[in-house]
Motif scaffolding. Sequence first.
Motif, short mmCIF file in Angstrom:
data_model
loop_
_atom_site.label_atom_id
_atom_site.label_comp_id
_atom_site.label_asym_id
_atom_site.label_seq_id
_atom_site.Cartn_x
_atom_site.Cartn_y
_atom_site.Cartn_z
N ASN A 123 19.11 59.37 58.48
CA ASN A 123 19.98 60.23 59.30
C ASN A 123 19.50 60.33 60.74
OD1 ASN A 123 21.62 60.76 57.09
ND2 ASN A 123 20.43 62.56 56.46
N ARG A 124 18.18 60.45 60.91
CA ARG A 124 17.65 60.58 62.27
C ARG A 124 17.88 59.31 63.08
NH1 ARG A 124 11.37 61.49 62.98
NH2 ARG A 124 11.39 59.25 63.33
N PHE A 125 17.63 58.15 62.45
CA PHE A 125 17.84 56.88 63.17
C PHE A 125 19.33 56.65 63.45
CE2 PHE A 125 13.77 55.29 60.97
CZ PHE A 125 13.00 55.86 61.97
N ALA A 126 20.17 57.14 62.54
CA ALA A 126 21.62 57.00 62.77
C ALA A 126 22.06 57.85 63.95
CB ALA A 126 22.38 57.40 61.51
N GLU A 127 21.50 59.07 64.05
CA GLU A 127 21.84 59.92 65.20
C GLU A 127 21.34 59.32 66.51
OE1 GLU A 127 20.14 63.64 64.23
OE2 GLU A 127 21.67 64.16 62.74
N GLU A 128 20.18 58.63 66.43
CA GLU A 128 19.63 57.98 67.64
C GLU A 128 20.30 56.63 67.91
OE1 GLU A 128 15.53 57.65 66.78
OE2 GLU A 128 15.12 59.80 66.92
N ASP A 129 21.19 56.21 66.99
CA ASP A 129 21.87 54.91 67.12
C ASP A 129 20.86 53.76 67.20
OD1 ASP A 129 24.02 53.27 67.15
OD2 ASP A 129 24.38 53.41 69.30
N ASN A 130 19.79 53.89 66.40
CA ASN A 130 18.73 52.88 66.40
C ASN A 130 18.95 51.93 65.21
OD1 ASN A 130 16.34 51.41 66.48
ND2 ASN A 130 15.15 53.17 67.16
N ILE A 131 19.71 50.88 65.46
CA ILE A 131 20.10 49.97 64.38
C ILE A 131 18.90 49.21 63.81
CG2 ILE A 131 21.59 48.04 63.76
CD1 ILE A 131 23.07 50.58 64.47
N LYS A 132 17.98 48.81 64.67
CA LYS A 132 16.83 48.03 64.21
C LYS A 132 15.97 48.82 63.23
CE LYS A 132 16.19 44.53 67.76
NZ LYS A 132 15.24 43.93 68.72
N LYS A 133 15.72 50.09 63.55
CA LYS A 133 14.90 50.91 62.65
C LYS A 133 15.62 51.17 61.33
CE LYS A 133 11.86 53.25 65.92
NZ LYS A 133 11.35 54.55 66.42
#
Length: 275
Positions: A123-133
């Motif tokens: 959820n956190r990476f999705a909110e940050e729009d961090n596709i690689k992570k």
Amino acid sequence: MLVPALCVAFVMFLGNLSDAGMSDPMIRRPLVMAMVVGLLLGDLRKGVLMGASLEVIFLGINGIGGAMPADVMTGSIFGTAFAILNHQSTSVALSLAIPIGLLAVFIKQIVMFIKGLMVPLFNRFAEEDNIKKIEHLQIASIFIGPLIYALIGFLGIYLGNSSISLLVHSIPKFVMDGLTVLSKVLPALGIAMLLNMIQEKGNTMYMILGLLMASYLKLPLIAIAILGTILAIIIATTDKQILDNKNFLNDLKLLGNNNSVVKSSDTIEEDFFND
């Protein structure tokens, strides 16, 4: 014991990875897992025999709703490995595989719990729009389960084989005789559970036909299986032809209705201009 433990760990890793990251090509079934364990531990024949026996027993076991049935893969791998390493018969493998499979359900729950802990990170990476992570986390979630299974497989053989060996050798003869009889009953129970699920009026005649071929014609199971496959292909081909004919007739009826509608509209138009 290091090499057998590594072999079992590899089979546990491969079996769980096939489910988590290979779209489950069904190689985690006892028939395949026990055969691979037998091959790696130097007794392919016993592995195949144990795999076939375990496959028949677990054939009718399926999870219903949220209930988690026995872990068939883990039970068959450990049961086969312990029986081969301790030079025991198939009955001992069956007797070990079933309780191990029931206990191994907790391993699956542990893996699911650990994967659940990763959801906030997704959820956190999705909110940050961090596709690689997200991709890296997805790969980690695929491999974390197989690694846990591999670790348990390694420790179970490396540390637990001596205890299992003492346990098996301490079993009295009359208990072992009872386990032998039980091992011959369990496959029948597995087949009965499977028939209970798939039995229909239309399938009963095929079951009776197979029984007659085995009992009176004395045909081997492979021959009956080949005849059953040929019969299934003939029935499927016939059903397809019937379905194609029905679809063709429906298309003709639909085409005829459209032509009648066109003709009726043409007739009304001609009558209008003639008047």
